[in-house]
Write a protein that holds these residues in place. Structure first.
Motif, PDB file in Angstrom:
ATOM      1  N   TYR A 253       0.840  -1.204   0.000  1.00 40.56           N
ATOM      2  CA  TYR A 253       0.000   0.000   0.000  1.00 40.56           C
ATOM      3  C   TYR A 253       0.871   1.250   0.000  1.00 40.56           C
ATOM      4  O   TYR A 253       0.628   2.200  -0.768  1.00 40.56           O
ATOM      5  CB  TYR A 253      -0.923   0.017   1.224  1.00 40.56           C
ATOM      6  CG  TYR A 253      -1.791   1.254   1.281  1.00 40.56           C
ATOM      7  CD1 TYR A 253      -3.034   1.285   0.668  1.00 40.56           C
ATOM      8  CD2 TYR A 253      -1.340   2.419   1.924  1.00 40.56           C
ATOM      9  CE1 TYR A 253      -3.818   2.436   0.693  1.00 40.56           C
ATOM     10  CE2 TYR A 253      -2.117   3.568   1.945  1.00 40.56           C
ATOM     11  CZ  TYR A 253      -3.350   3.575   1.333  1.00 40.56           C
ATOM     12  OH  TYR A 253      -4.111   4.716   1.343  1.00 40.56           O
ATOM     13  N   ALA A 254       1.895   1.260   0.842  1.00 38.13           N
ATOM     14  CA  ALA A 254       2.779   2.420   0.924  1.00 38.13           C
ATOM     15  C   ALA A 254       3.517   2.648  -0.387  1.00 38.13           C
ATOM     16  O   ALA A 254       3.793   3.794  -0.769  1.00 38.13           O
ATOM     17  CB  ALA A 254       3.776   2.241   2.064  1.00 38.13           C
ATOM     18  N   GLU A 255       3.829   1.575  -1.093  1.00 38.80           N
ATOM     19  CA  GLU A 255       4.472   1.667  -2.392  1.00 38.80           C
ATOM     20  C   GLU A 255       3.534   2.294  -3.424  1.00 38.80           C
ATOM     21  O   GLU A 255       3.959   3.125  -4.252  1.00 38.80           O
ATOM     22  CB  GLU A 255       4.886   0.267  -2.846  1.00 38.80           C
ATOM     23  CG  GLU A 255       5.476   0.182  -4.239  1.00 38.80           C
ATOM     24  CD  GLU A 255       5.720  -1.260  -4.658  1.00 38.80           C
ATOM     25  OE1 GLU A 255       6.781  -1.535  -5.214  1.00 38.80           O
ATOM     26  OE2 GLU A 255       4.832  -2.116  -4.409  1.00 38.80           O
ATOM     27  N   MET A 256       2.264   1.921  -3.372  1.00 39.95           N
ATOM     28  CA  MET A 256       1.300   2.379  -4.364  1.00 39.95           C
ATOM     29  C   MET A 256       0.706   3.747  -4.028  1.00 39.95           C
ATOM     30  O   MET A 256       0.376   4.522  -4.928  1.00 39.95           O
ATOM     31  CB  MET A 256       0.177   1.339  -4.496  1.00 39.95           C
ATOM     32  CG  MET A 256       0.642  -0.020  -4.987  1.00 39.95           C
ATOM     33  SD  MET A 256      -0.596  -1.329  -4.809  1.00 39.95           S
ATOM     34  CE  MET A 256      -1.869  -0.769  -5.940  1.00 39.95           C
ATOM     35  N   PHE A 257       0.552   4.034  -2.723  1.00 37.14           N
ATOM     36  CA  PHE A 257      -0.089   5.270  -2.277  1.00 37.14           C
ATOM     37  C   PHE A 257       0.759   5.975  -1.218  1.00 37.14           C
ATOM     38  O   PHE A 257       0.283   6.223  -0.100  1.00 37.14           O
ATOM     39  CB  PHE A 257      -1.482   4.975  -1.705  1.00 37.14           C
ATOM     40  CG  PHE A 257      -2.424   4.276  -2.641  1.00 37.14           C
ATOM     41  CD1 PHE A 257      -3.157   4.990  -3.576  1.00 37.14           C
ATOM     42  CD2 PHE A 257      -2.593   2.894  -2.581  1.00 37.14           C
ATOM     43  CE1 PHE A 257      -4.041   4.352  -4.433  1.00 37.14           C
ATOM     44  CE2 PHE A 257      -3.478   2.245  -3.440  1.00 37.14           C
ATOM     45  CZ  PHE A 257      -4.203   2.973  -4.374  1.00 37.14           C
ATOM     46  N   PRO A 258       2.002   6.306  -1.503  1.00 32.83           N
ATOM     47  CA  PRO A 258       2.874   6.858  -0.458  1.00 32.83           C
ATOM     48  C   PRO A 258       2.321   8.140   0.180  1.00 32.83           C
ATOM     49  O   PRO A 258       2.475   8.340   1.396  1.00 32.83           O
ATOM     50  CB  PRO A 258       4.193   7.117  -1.187  1.00 32.83           C
ATOM     51  CG  PRO A 258       3.840   7.171  -2.641  1.00 32.83           C
ATOM     52  CD  PRO A 258       2.693   6.226  -2.803  1.00 32.83           C
ATOM     53  N   ALA A 259       1.679   8.980  -0.613  1.00 29.02           N
ATOM     54  CA  ALA A 259       1.164  10.232  -0.062  1.00 29.02           C
ATOM     55  C   ALA A 259      -0.034  10.018   0.841  1.00 29.02           C
ATOM     56  O   ALA A 259      -0.424  10.938   1.586  1.00 29.02           O
ATOM     57  CB  ALA A 259       0.783  11.179  -1.212  1.00 29.02           C
ATOM     58  N   ASP A 457       1.616 -10.443 -13.357  1.00 34.19           N
ATOM     59  CA  ASP A 457       2.963 -10.111 -13.819  1.00 34.19           C
ATOM     60  C   ASP A 457       3.795  -9.446 -12.731  1.00 34.19           C
ATOM     61  O   ASP A 457       4.856  -8.891 -13.007  1.00 34.19           O
ATOM     62  CB  ASP A 457       2.906  -9.205 -15.056  1.00 34.19           C
ATOM     63  CG  ASP A 457       2.156  -7.906 -14.796  1.00 34.19           C
ATOM     64  OD1 ASP A 457       1.706  -7.687 -13.653  1.00 34.19           O
ATOM     65  OD2 ASP A 457       2.011  -7.106 -15.751  1.00 34.19           O
ATOM     66  N   HIS A 458       3.327  -9.503 -11.476  1.00 32.90           N
ATOM     67  CA  HIS A 458       4.083  -8.867 -10.393  1.00 32.90           C
ATOM     68  C   HIS A 458       5.398  -9.598 -10.135  1.00 32.90           C
ATOM     69  O   HIS A 458       5.434 -10.833 -10.112  1.00 32.90           O
ATOM     70  CB  HIS A 458       3.263  -8.847  -9.104  1.00 32.90           C
ATOM     71  CG  HIS A 458       4.029  -8.316  -7.927  1.00 32.90           C
ATOM     72  ND1 HIS A 458       4.561  -9.132  -6.949  1.00 32.90           N
ATOM     73  CD2 HIS A 458       4.394  -7.054  -7.599  1.00 32.90           C
ATOM     74  CE1 HIS A 458       5.201  -8.388  -6.068  1.00 32.90           C
ATOM     75  NE2 HIS A 458       5.108  -7.128  -6.443  1.00 32.90           N
ATOM     76  N   GLN A 459       6.459  -8.836  -9.943  1.00 31.58           N
ATOM     77  CA  GLN A 459       7.772  -9.390  -9.644  1.00 31.58           C
ATOM     78  C   GLN A 459       8.206  -8.914  -8.253  1.00 31.58           C
ATOM     79  O   GLN A 459       8.128  -7.716  -7.958  1.00 31.58           O
ATOM     80  CB  GLN A 459       8.805  -8.929 -10.680  1.00 31.58           C
ATOM     81  CG  GLN A 459       8.463  -9.299 -12.112  1.00 31.58           C
ATOM     82  CD  GLN A 459       8.528 -10.797 -12.351  1.00 31.58           C
ATOM     83  OE1 GLN A 459       9.422 -11.473 -11.838  1.00 31.58           O
ATOM     84  NE2 GLN A 459       7.596 -11.317 -13.143  1.00 31.58           N
ATOM     85  N   PRO A 460       8.658  -9.801  -7.379  1.00 34.25           N
ATOM     86  CA  PRO A 460       9.146  -9.362  -6.072  1.00 34.25           C
ATOM     87  C   PRO A 460      10.275  -8.346  -6.226  1.00 34.25           C
ATOM     88  O   PRO A 460      11.091  -8.434  -7.151  1.00 34.25           O
ATOM     89  CB  PRO A 460       9.650 -10.653  -5.424  1.00 34.25           C
ATOM     90  CG  PRO A 460       8.933 -11.747  -6.152  1.00 34.25           C
ATOM     91  CD  PRO A 460       8.753 -11.261  -7.553  1.00 34.25           C
ATOM     92  N   GLY A 461      10.328  -7.388  -5.343  1.00 31.59           N
ATOM     93  CA  GLY A 461      11.374  -6.383  -5.392  1.00 31.59           C
ATOM     94  C   GLY A 461      11.357  -5.524  -4.142  1.00 31.59           C
ATOM     95  O   GLY A 461      10.391  -5.537  -3.364  1.00 31.59           O
ATOM     96  N   GLU A 462      12.427  -4.790  -3.937  1.00 27.81           N
ATOM     97  CA  GLU A 462      12.501  -3.917  -2.782  1.00 27.81           C
ATOM     98  C   GLU A 462      11.454  -2.810  -2.872  1.00 27.81           C
ATOM     99  O   GLU A 462      11.130  -2.332  -3.950  1.00 27.81           O
ATOM    100  CB  GLU A 462      13.903  -3.308  -2.669  1.00 27.81           C
ATOM    101  CG  GLU A 462      14.982  -4.333  -2.371  1.00 27.81           C
ATOM    102  CD  GLU A 462      16.332  -3.694  -2.103  1.00 27.81           C
ATOM    103  OE1 GLU A 462      16.463  -2.462  -2.352  1.00 27.81           O
ATOM    104  OE2 GLU A 462      17.238  -4.396  -1.636  1.00 27.81           O
ATOM    105  N   ILE A 463      10.943  -2.418  -1.715  1.00 25.32           N
ATOM    106  CA  ILE A 463       9.938  -1.360  -1.636  1.00 25.32           C
ATOM    107  C   ILE A 463      10.544  -0.161  -0.918  1.00 25.32           C
ATOM    108  O   ILE A 463      11.038  -0.297   0.213  1.00 25.32           O
ATOM    109  CB  ILE A 463       8.671  -1.858  -0.912  1.00 25.32           C
ATOM    110  CG1 ILE A 463       7.924  -2.859  -1.801  1.00 25.32           C
ATOM    111  CG2 ILE A 463       7.754  -0.681  -0.551  1.00 25.32           C
ATOM    112  CD1 ILE A 463       6.674  -3.428  -1.174  1.00 25.32           C
ATOM    113  N   ARG A 464      10.507   0.986  -1.552  1.00 30.70           N
ATOM    114  CA  ARG A 464      11.040   2.221  -0.969  1.00 30.70           C
ATOM    115  C   ARG A 464       9.935   3.084  -0.368  1.00 30.70           C
ATOM    116  O   ARG A 464      10.132   3.729   0.650  1.00 30.70           O
ATOM    117  CB  ARG A 464      11.786   3.023  -2.041  1.00 30.70           C
ATOM    118  CG  ARG A 464      12.946   2.279  -2.686  1.00 30.70           C
ATOM    119  CD  ARG A 464      14.050   2.009  -1.709  1.00 30.70           C
ATOM    120  NE  ARG A 464      15.156   1.271  -2.314  1.00 30.70           N
ATOM    121  CZ  ARG A 464      16.119   0.701  -1.603  1.00 30.70           C
ATOM    122  NH1 ARG A 464      16.124   0.779  -0.279  1.00 30.70           N
ATOM    123  NH2 ARG A 464      17.087   0.029  -2.213  1.00 30.70           N
ATOM    124  N   ALA A 465       8.783   3.149  -1.029  1.00 30.33           N
ATOM    125  CA  ALA A 465       7.670   3.995  -0.584  1.00 30.33           C
ATOM    126  C   ALA A 465       8.145   5.428  -0.372  1.00 30.33           C
ATOM    127  O   ALA A 465       7.848   6.064   0.648  1.00 30.33           O
ATOM    128  CB  ALA A 465       7.034   3.426   0.682  1.00 30.33           C
TER     129      ALA A 465
END
Length: 544
Positions: A253-259, A457-465
């Motif tokens: 969620y934080a990755e997709m909607f950081p604000a 098609d989601h690929q695991p990866g680091e999340i910065r947010a």
């Protein structure tokens, strides 16, 4: 093994207490860190994504819940497919624990993990939130899409659900329709895993009320649902408490909607950058380490049935599993306890080290008296439930059995299939090496998802947010389900994270590991005060 939540293992403890007469009071309701609360200040309301106005602007009709009028219940609509918002819709079931002060600073959305844990059941439990948190927030649980009271993934026919309920009421007189599915999933080879998954997913499509739900239970879709729920709660920012898989959901969620992130706590955190196969190996190793920690605890007390050193005690548990597999342990209640049931009990109670003395009492009966009764109660608490109508309870358990593969649907959508048969065989051997006692049946996750056949098609990866408000990440050093290094990894990835370390065992820190933890989490959720860098709490465990 997959990402797990809080709802299942802890539900067994109270029933086991009754059966073994070994209860002590649980944790308190939080310390004095929550003497006051202040709302999150947002400069403006978050914009509504184009095309989703109908969902973000719908009216929520909160009513007294049928099972308990002290809670409020509601159902809202969201798109089945966010790429086609004008198409099929599905229902999300909500349950709200209203602020005890009547003057909340906002809403707190929760997720207990899983994937597939019921948020409705989670907020219904006593003692999972501090008194201060209950005063400051309207606390909301929701069943994610595909789960429970929301539009569900259903993998059994109505006739099979009825047969399963009847079997619970009259053991031995009706076939358990769910049992063949479980046996199929435990087949220990790539080929059998693929075949079982293909057959199971076909059944899930056939019997689900919205067949397409199987393709839209991924975490990204649930995160988008959460933003709708944030808006419907009139919160400009999402305040959130997620545990286990709920931390992955919160991070996504934080990755997709950081604000849109308000005060977010990710308790017993998952590393979003890891592949599914690596998750399973790490979890298998962690659960085996927890078993060693349990045996050490058992042997340090009185009346432990496990003799010798820790390694010898673990070996004796392995021998008991083998014995129960060959000849199930007799029980005066329910069914005899076989090796698979015993293994599940052991895994479940590794999550809650406050119940380890209960496990010791149950193992003492099993080892010394060849009596599996206490283990049977831990495995199925409904055996001693004298408050719920048996027919109602049997029907609920049967519906839960039909919905139990929600976890599979989410995992197979969230992770791409990797590897081939040779690699899968090697991974299965690695699991047996790191978890010789409790690792049976945990291999071939990628093979299973290949057969499942429903992917994204989601690929695991680091999340910065990047741009998100501060996020509090919590990790327990002896966590059996989300190993501590996962919390460290997530805290390092997130741009705004602060890590709170808990020295101890078990899964889920808040309201389980003592006032140090509860005060730190409450201080952040109530006033936005983060613990200092490097803060470590030592668990305070009260044995039942």
């Amino acid at each position: 093994m997959s990402r797990r939540g809080l709802a299942g293992p802890f539900a067994a403890v109270a029933a086991a207490c009754l059966a073994l007469s070994a209860c002590m009071p649980g944790n308190g309701s939080g310390g004095d860190a929550a003497a006051s609360a202040s709302p999150v200040h947002a400069p403006s309301a978050a914009p509504i994504p184009a095309g989703l106005e109908t969902f973000y602007n719908q009216t929520v009709d909160w009513k007294d819940c049928e099972d308990d009028a002290s809670f409020k219940c509601a159902t809202v609509k969201v798109p089945l497919n966010y790429e086609e918002p004008s198409g099929q819709t599905i229902d999300l079931a909500l349950k709200k624990l209203p602020s005890t002060s009547g003057n909340p600073i906002g809403s707190l959305l929760t997720n207990p993990g899983g994937p597939g844990g019921s948020g409705l059941e989670y907020v219904s439990q006593e003692g999972v939130f501090s008194d201060a948190l209950r005063s400051a927030y309207d606390i909301i649980g929701f069943d994610p899409r595909g789960v429970g009271e929301s539009t569900p993934l259903t993998c059994m026919s109505p006739q099979e659900i009825e047969q399963t309920a009847q079997a619970a009421l009259e053991p031995g007189d009706a076939a358990d329709a769910a049992e063949p599915q479980q046996e199929e999933m435990e087949e220990d080879s790539a080929q059998s895993s693929e075949q079982a998954a293909a057959e199971l997913s076909a059944r899930c499509e056939q019997y689900s009320p919205v067949p397409g739900i199987i393709d839209h239970m991924d975490t990204a879709s649930v995160a988008r649902d959460m933003d709708v729920l944030r808006a419907l709660s009139a919160d400009a920012r999402l305040n959130y408490l997620g545990t286990s898989y709920g931390t992955y959901l919160g991070a996504r969620y934080a990755e997709m909607f950081p604000a849109n992130v308000g005060r977010m706590v990710l308790d017993s955190a998952q590393d979003p950058a890891q592949e599914n196969a690596d998750n399973v190996v790490d979890q298998a190793e962690a659960i085996e380490k927890s078993l060693h920690a349990y045996v050490e605890h058992c042997q340090s007390g009185d009346n432990c049935p496990l003799t010798g050193d820790v390694a010898s005690g673990v070996e004796q548990i392995g021998q008991l599993i083998q014995k129960a597999t060959a000849t199930p342990l007799p029980s005066s209640v329910g069914e005899a306890v076989d090796g698979a049931t015993l293994t599940k009990v052991l895994v479940d109670l590794m999550y809650d080290n406050s119940a380890w003395d209960i496990l010791t009492a149950a193992l003492t009966q099993a080892i010394n008296n060849n009596d599996g009764s206490a283990l049977a109660v831990i495995a199925n608490p409904s055996l001693v439930d004298d408050e719920t109508d048996p027919q109602e309870l049997a029907q609920k358990d049967a519906r839960d059995a039909a919905n139990q593969h929600a976890i599979t649907a989410v995992d197979c959508l969230d992770y791409p299939v990797r590897g081939n048969q040779a690699q899968w065989d090697a991974q299965a051997e690695e699991i047996k090496r790191v978890a010789p006692t409790l690792g049976a049946g945990l291999g071939y996750s990628d093979a299973f998802c290949k057969g499942w056949g429903h992917h994204t098609d989601h690929q695991p990866g680091e999340i910065r947010a990047t741009g998100a408000a501060p996020i509090l990440v919590v990790g327990i050093t002896g966590d059996p389900a989300t190993p501590y290094q996962w919390a460290q990894a997530l805290a390092e990835q997130l741009d705004s994270a602060r890590l709170l370390t808990v020295e101890g065992n078990g899964h889920g820190a808040y309201m389980r590991k003592g006032e140090c933890v509860d005060n730190a989490i409450d201080a952040y959720l109530l006033r936005g005060e983060l613990p200092e860098e490097g803060k470590t709490c030592v668990e305070e465990v009260k044995q039942y």
